[in-house]
Write a protein that holds these residues in place. Sequence first.
Motif, PDB file in Angstrom:
ATOM      1  N   GLY A  12      66.546  42.129  41.081  1.00 55.23           N
ATOM      2  CA  GLY A  12      66.900  43.092  42.121  1.00 55.23           C
ATOM      3  C   GLY A  12      66.406  42.681  43.498  1.00 55.23           C
ATOM      4  O   GLY A  12      65.352  42.046  43.630  1.00 55.23           O
ATOM      5  N   LYS A  13      67.148  43.070  44.533  1.00 52.20           N
ATOM      6  CA  LYS A  13      66.783  42.657  45.891  1.00 52.20           C
ATOM      7  C   LYS A  13      65.496  43.314  46.372  1.00 52.20           C
ATOM      8  O   LYS A  13      64.851  42.820  47.285  1.00 52.20           O
ATOM      9  CB  LYS A  13      67.924  42.935  46.868  1.00 52.20           C
ATOM     10  CG  LYS A  13      68.277  44.393  47.024  1.00 52.20           C
ATOM     11  CD  LYS A  13      69.422  44.555  47.996  1.00 52.20           C
ATOM     12  CE  LYS A  13      69.786  46.035  48.105  1.00 52.20           C
ATOM     13  NZ  LYS A  13      70.896  46.253  48.985  1.00 52.20           N
ATOM     14  N   ASN A  14      65.084  44.425  45.755  1.00 57.13           N
ATOM     15  CA  ASN A  14      63.851  45.105  46.152  1.00 57.13           C
ATOM     16  C   ASN A  14      62.648  44.707  45.296  1.00 57.13           C
ATOM     17  O   ASN A  14      61.589  45.303  45.402  1.00 57.13           O
ATOM     18  CB  ASN A  14      64.033  46.619  46.088  1.00 57.13           C
ATOM     19  CG  ASN A  14      65.025  47.109  47.115  1.00 57.13           C
ATOM     20  OD1 ASN A  14      65.152  46.520  48.188  1.00 57.13           O
ATOM     21  ND2 ASN A  14      65.752  48.167  46.785  1.00 57.13           N
ATOM     22  N   ALA A  15      62.818  43.718  44.450  1.00 61.08           N
ATOM     23  CA  ALA A  15      61.733  43.289  43.565  1.00 61.08           C
ATOM     24  C   ALA A  15      60.572  42.715  44.372  1.00 61.08           C
ATOM     25  O   ALA A  15      60.770  42.126  45.440  1.00 61.08           O
ATOM     26  CB  ALA A  15      62.240  42.246  42.582  1.00 61.08           C
ATOM     27  N   LEU A  16      59.393  42.903  43.864  1.00 62.47           N
ATOM     28  CA  LEU A  16      58.182  42.421  44.516  1.00 62.47           C
ATOM     29  C   LEU A  16      58.153  40.893  44.579  1.00 62.47           C
ATOM     30  O   LEU A  16      57.702  40.317  45.558  1.00 62.47           O
ATOM     31  CB  LEU A  16      56.952  42.950  43.765  1.00 62.47           C
ATOM     32  CG  LEU A  16      55.586  42.613  44.322  1.00 62.47           C
ATOM     33  CD1 LEU A  16      55.433  43.178  45.739  1.00 62.47           C
ATOM     34  CD2 LEU A  16      54.499  43.177  43.421  1.00 62.47           C
ATOM     35  N   HIS A  17      58.631  40.239  43.521  1.00 65.48           N
ATOM     36  CA  HIS A  17      58.650  38.781  43.453  1.00 65.48           C
ATOM     37  C   HIS A  17      60.073  38.283  43.315  1.00 65.48           C
ATOM     38  O   HIS A  17      60.944  38.972  42.812  1.00 65.48           O
ATOM     39  CB  HIS A  17      57.816  38.281  42.273  1.00 65.48           C
ATOM     40  CG  HIS A  17      56.383  38.691  42.337  1.00 65.48           C
ATOM     41  ND1 HIS A  17      55.493  38.112  43.200  1.00 65.48           N
ATOM     42  CD2 HIS A  17      55.686  39.632  41.651  1.00 65.48           C
ATOM     43  CE1 HIS A  17      54.314  38.672  43.051  1.00 65.48           C
ATOM     44  NE2 HIS A  17      54.402  39.599  42.115  1.00 65.48           N
ATOM     45  N   LYS A  18      60.314  37.073  43.721  1.00 64.74           N
ATOM     46  CA  LYS A  18      61.626  36.424  43.608  1.00 64.74           C
ATOM     47  C   LYS A  18      61.655  35.549  42.349  1.00 64.74           C
ATOM     48  O   LYS A  18      60.619  35.196  41.799  1.00 64.74           O
ATOM     49  CB  LYS A  18      61.894  35.539  44.843  1.00 64.74           C
ATOM     50  CG  LYS A  18      61.782  36.276  46.155  1.00 64.74           C
ATOM     51  CD  LYS A  18      62.953  37.212  46.339  1.00 64.74           C
ATOM     52  CE  LYS A  18      62.879  37.867  47.703  1.00 64.74           C
ATOM     53  NZ  LYS A  18      63.124  39.273  47.681  1.00 64.74           N
ATOM     54  N   VAL A  19      62.864  35.178  41.927  1.00 66.71           N
ATOM     55  CA  VAL A  19      63.029  34.291  40.777  1.00 66.71           C
ATOM     56  C   VAL A  19      62.251  33.005  41.010  1.00 66.71           C
ATOM     57  O   VAL A  19      61.561  32.503  40.115  1.00 66.71           O
ATOM     58  CB  VAL A  19      64.525  33.992  40.530  1.00 66.71           C
ATOM     59  CG1 VAL A  19      64.695  32.933  39.455  1.00 66.71           C
ATOM     60  CG2 VAL A  19      65.272  35.256  40.145  1.00 66.71           C
ATOM     61  N   ARG A  20      62.301  32.479  42.217  1.00 65.82           N
ATOM     62  CA  ARG A  20      61.594  31.246  42.554  1.00 65.82           C
ATOM     63  C   ARG A  20      60.096  31.383  42.300  1.00 65.82           C
ATOM     64  O   ARG A  20      59.463  30.468  41.789  1.00 65.82           O
ATOM     65  CB  ARG A  20      61.858  30.887  44.024  1.00 65.82           C
ATOM     66  CG  ARG A  20      61.239  29.571  44.421  1.00 65.82           C
ATOM     67  CD  ARG A  20      61.407  29.299  45.921  1.00 65.82           C
ATOM     68  NE  ARG A  20      61.178  27.935  46.279  1.00 65.82           N
ATOM     69  CZ  ARG A  20      60.016  27.285  46.178  1.00 65.82           C
ATOM     70  NH1 ARG A  20      58.968  27.880  45.694  1.00 65.82           N
ATOM     71  NH2 ARG A  20      59.901  26.027  46.545  1.00 65.82           N
TER      72      ARG A  20
END
Length: 186
Positions: A12-20
Amino acid sequence: AKLVNYNLFEIGKNALHKVRDMLQTVVQAACESTSVEVEAELSGGPSADDIRFHLDGKVKLDAVVGMMRDRLRWLTKILVRKFGNCLFDMAVDCTDEMYYGELDNPYIVGTKPQAGTSYAHKYLTMSIVMNGRRYFLFSFPIFERGNLLYYLNKAILFSRELGIRTKQLFVDREFETTDILAFLKD
């Protein structure tokens, strides 16, 4: 760097962390031969439980195994080109990666208490042994204790599928049970 930027799953775009961030933590742990829990704590990145939460249901074990088989087929072709279609000494080990996260994780098994925990991710690993050195080929996760014969058979069949011919097979003491020894004699 390419692996870390691979878009393995959506978040999700509001997630605390990114996939990277999550992949960076996992790759860094693998490169340093440490657990994801330890690397997450050292880097201040997403926790191992957060990573598992996002990976559950989004990345299937069959897809990872398929990717592993493709890479191993490529590696096997290189081995055969370099050494010919010869017999290899092989080593099979059971490896515990101690686990400190939530106990509702279906991928952990109980193990001998060590370093403040009695739970671990358990793996069966297979390596080629040449000139006294081990060259890691692959590993399988062990999801239940007491079924080593199944996992050993799976590893042997997989190495045969890859075209790796075994001269000698070295095993840990953990494999010294009557059913496994009888299986290896056949």
